[in-house]
Enzyme design. Structure first.
Site, mmCIF file in Angstrom:
data_model
loop_
_atom_site.group_PDB
_atom_site.id
_atom_site.type_symbol
_atom_site.label_atom_id
_atom_site.label_comp_id
_atom_site.label_asym_id
_atom_site.label_seq_id
_atom_site.Cartn_x
_atom_site.Cartn_y
_atom_site.Cartn_z
ATOM 1 N N LYS A 30 1.551 -3.029 9.576
ATOM 2 C CA LYS A 30 0.930 -3.657 8.397
ATOM 3 C C LYS A 30 1.401 -2.959 7.117
ATOM 4 O O LYS A 30 1.789 -3.614 6.148
ATOM 5 C CB LYS A 30 -0.599 -3.533 8.515
ATOM 6 C CG LYS A 30 -1.339 -3.818 7.232
ATOM 7 C CD LYS A 30 -2.832 -3.688 7.401
ATOM 8 C CE LYS A 30 -3.404 -2.316 7.149
ATOM 9 N NZ LYS A 30 -3.457 -1.892 5.745
ATOM 10 N N ASN A 31 1.366 -1.630 7.122
ATOM 11 C CA ASN A 31 1.649 -0.896 5.891
ATOM 12 C C ASN A 31 3.127 -0.920 5.495
ATOM 13 O O ASN A 31 3.463 -0.565 4.367
ATOM 14 C CB ASN A 31 1.158 0.556 6.010
ATOM 15 C CG ASN A 31 -0.358 0.637 5.970
ATOM 16 O OD1 ASN A 31 -1.026 -0.366 5.742
ATOM 17 N ND2 ASN A 31 -0.898 1.823 6.210
ATOM 18 N N CYS A 123 -12.976 0.147 -3.053
ATOM 19 C CA CYS A 123 -12.739 0.134 -1.618
ATOM 20 C C CYS A 123 -13.756 1.035 -0.963
ATOM 21 O O CYS A 123 -14.132 2.066 -1.513
ATOM 22 C CB CYS A 123 -11.339 0.642 -1.355
ATOM 23 S SG CYS A 123 -11.017 0.843 0.382
ATOM 24 N N ARG A 128 -10.141 5.034 -5.076
ATOM 25 C CA ARG A 128 -8.747 4.570 -5.019
ATOM 26 C C ARG A 128 -8.251 4.014 -6.363
ATOM 27 O O ARG A 128 -8.023 2.813 -6.506
ATOM 28 C CB ARG A 128 -8.579 3.567 -3.883
ATOM 29 C CG ARG A 128 -8.987 4.153 -2.564
ATOM 30 C CD ARG A 128 -8.823 3.220 -1.409
ATOM 31 N NE ARG A 128 -7.460 3.227 -0.880
ATOM 32 C CZ ARG A 128 -7.096 2.544 0.209
ATOM 33 N NH1 ARG A 128 -7.959 1.814 0.845
ATOM 34 N NH2 ARG A 128 -5.872 2.604 0.653
ATOM 35 N N ASP A 313 -5.142 7.712 8.512
ATOM 36 C CA ASP A 313 -5.433 6.438 9.179
ATOM 37 C C ASP A 313 -5.710 6.607 10.678
ATOM 38 O O ASP A 313 -6.041 5.627 11.345
ATOM 39 C CB ASP A 313 -4.281 5.444 8.968
ATOM 40 C CG ASP A 313 -4.285 4.847 7.566
ATOM 41 O OD1 ASP A 313 -5.237 5.100 6.816
ATOM 42 O OD2 ASP A 313 -3.324 4.124 7.226
ATOM 43 N N ARG A 405 -7.923 -7.153 9.842
ATOM 44 C CA ARG A 405 -7.021 -6.780 8.748
ATOM 45 C C ARG A 405 -5.828 -5.976 9.267
ATOM 46 O O ARG A 405 -4.794 -5.919 8.604
ATOM 47 C CB ARG A 405 -7.760 -5.917 7.715
ATOM 48 C CG ARG A 405 -8.851 -6.649 6.976
ATOM 49 C CD ARG A 405 -9.344 -5.803 5.816
ATOM 50 N NE ARG A 405 -8.202 -5.164 5.184
ATOM 51 C CZ ARG A 405 -8.169 -3.899 4.790
ATOM 52 N NH1 ARG A 405 -9.208 -3.116 4.913
ATOM 53 N NH2 ARG A 405 -7.079 -3.404 4.240
#
Ligand code: UD1
Length: 425
Positions: A30-31, A123, A128, A313, A405
């Site tokens: 995803k990133n 968030c 952030r 993460d 997500r």
């Protein structure tokens, strides 16, 4: 196409204590996919990405790009992008749902000469801010102002010019913004204290194949010599090291034996060293990791750090492993100020955790017990899934839209390995 998830009543039910065995194929990251998709704003003569994960975040990025005027054909993990952005203003309704939308700011500015992007919303895991993205634009010659919740960026007739960007803090997103904005600027850009994440190397590799001149990616100094144009390119998104790490923990936790395929073990070096110290057996090949375990994990302390340190993460998922460790483990979170929201939920399953600001002490218990829990963010959801996989009885996990997500086909992948998992209303 399903809309970006907001709260819905879907829940995941897991009856734990099955050990996981077999093979799982890891999806594209995803990133890495999100910034690569934003590159479609600056490669206007054909751009194809392969291995794009079908996730709520990548769908949202595609909606944002389509709204800006990019045409897109997305089939079986392949996206063909065409065209160039037709407007400068990114949609508030889309940007507010995903912080990574800020990644369109630089490419939109490069392509259109001006850009108006809503400030991404707050968030759950921290405030952030976006000051480092703004710093990038200004260092490269853009004028920035703020207007009723929008960042407005513009460049003069001379265009963008290379500059020196000395980041006061390591930021993945701001390093990506710098690369995408400098790649077509006049002259040389030097980024110091750059983020070194594999997803940044992936972005730079793709741009270089398209004709860019970027070097030093993967280190903390990146040099970009601006080029006049980017050419058509086909590129395959790197695999998701965080998904791979999550499955590695699932195997260790359940005393399983899982072969994790389609992953570069080098991108998980620090994490795998820690997992091995906890007592898991790890075998790697060029693109697979086999993780097995036959014992209760040993407690090993970690501190999250920018790459190549232990990834933030994977902090929540690692805490699930430590919750059943044979002793006390210490976890310090240094990247985000509010990333322990999984703690009270894991404690509902019987974990013993004491938190003081950014630090947690976890006293391992022999057994977790299934409970009703609520996920608060993407990685916290995975922490609770992992806790439920090893807990006795059935857990009911609410707030699972967060999972959509970032984890592609999670229920199928886990049930193929032997988990008793289902989603229902
Ligand atoms: C990316 C990842 C996210 C991961 C994080 C850290 C994506 C889409 N997301 O997020 O999964 O958890 O890296 O590895 O790739 N900061 C500022 N000002 C800024 C930008 C960031 O102060 O302008 C701070 C943040 O609040 C945070 C730290 O810098 O404390 C690192 O954040 P950053 O690396 O930018 O994270 P993201 O790129 O948002």
């Amino acid at each position: 196409m399903r809309d970006f998830p907001s709260y819905n009543s879907e829940k995941i039910f897991i009856t734990g204590e099955n050990s996981l065995n077999g093979k799982v194929k890891i999806s594209g990251a995803k990133n890495a996919a999100l910034p690569l998709m934003a590159v479609s704003l600056i490669i206007n003569n054909g751009f194809t990405l392969f291995n794009v994960p079908d996730l709520a975040d990548t769908r949202l990025m595609s909606s944002l790009l389509i709204d800006l005027g990019i045409t897109m054909k997305w089939q079986n993990g392949k996206i063909d992008f065409n065209g160039s952005p037709k407007k400068e203003e990114a949609s508030y309704d889309l940007v507010r749902k995903m912080r990574a939308s800020i990644l369109v700011l630089g490419p939109l500015l490069v392509s259109r000469g001006s850009a108006k992007v809503p400030l991404p919303g707050g968030c759950a895991i921290g405030t952030r801010p976006i000051d480092l993205h703004v710093m990038v634009m200004e260092a490269l010659g853009a004028k920035i102002s703020f207007d009723t919740g929008f960042i407005v960026a513009s460049i003069g007739y001379d265009g963008l010019r290379g500059g020196t960007i000395n980041f006061p803090k390591v930021s993945v997103g701001a390093t990506e913004s710098a690369i995408m904005t400098a790649v077509l600027a006049k002259g040389q850009t030097k980024i110091t204290n750059a983020a070194q994440e594999p997803e940044i190397t992936d972005l730079a590799n793709c741009l270089n194949l398209a004709g860019a001149d970027i070097s030093g990616m993967g280190s903390n100094i990146i040099i970009i010599n601006g080029v006049n144009e980017l050419n058509k390119v086909d590129y395959e998104v790197v695999s998701d090291r965080i998904e791979a790490g999550s499955f590695a923990i699932a195997s260790s936790l359940t005393k399983g034996n899982v072969e994790i395929d389609n992953v570069n073990p080098n991108n998980l070096d620090k994490f795998l060293k820690v997992l091995e110290l906890t007592g898991s057996e790890i075998e790697v090949t060029k693109n697979s990791i086999n993780v097995s375990s036959s014992q209760r994990p040993s407690p090993i302390d970690i501190v999250t750090e920018p790459h190549p340190g232990f990834p933030t993460d994977l902090q929540a998922q690692y805490m699930a492993l430590m919750s059943i460790a044979n002793g006390k483990a210490f976890i310090k979170e240094t990247i985000f100020e509010n990333r322990f929201m999984h703690v009270p939920e894991l404690m509902r399953m019987g974990a013993k955790i004491y938190v003081n600001n950014q630090e947690a002490i976890i006293t391992g218990v022999r057994k977790l017990k299934g409970a009703k829990v609520m996920a608060s963010d993407l990685r916290a959801s995975m922490c609770l899934i992992l806790g439920a996989l090893v807990a006795s009885g059935t857990s009911e996990i609410d707030g699972v839209f967060h999972l959509d997500r970032g984890y592609e086909n999670l229920e199928d992948k886990l049930s193929n390995l032997g988990a008793n998992i289902k989603r229902s209303m």
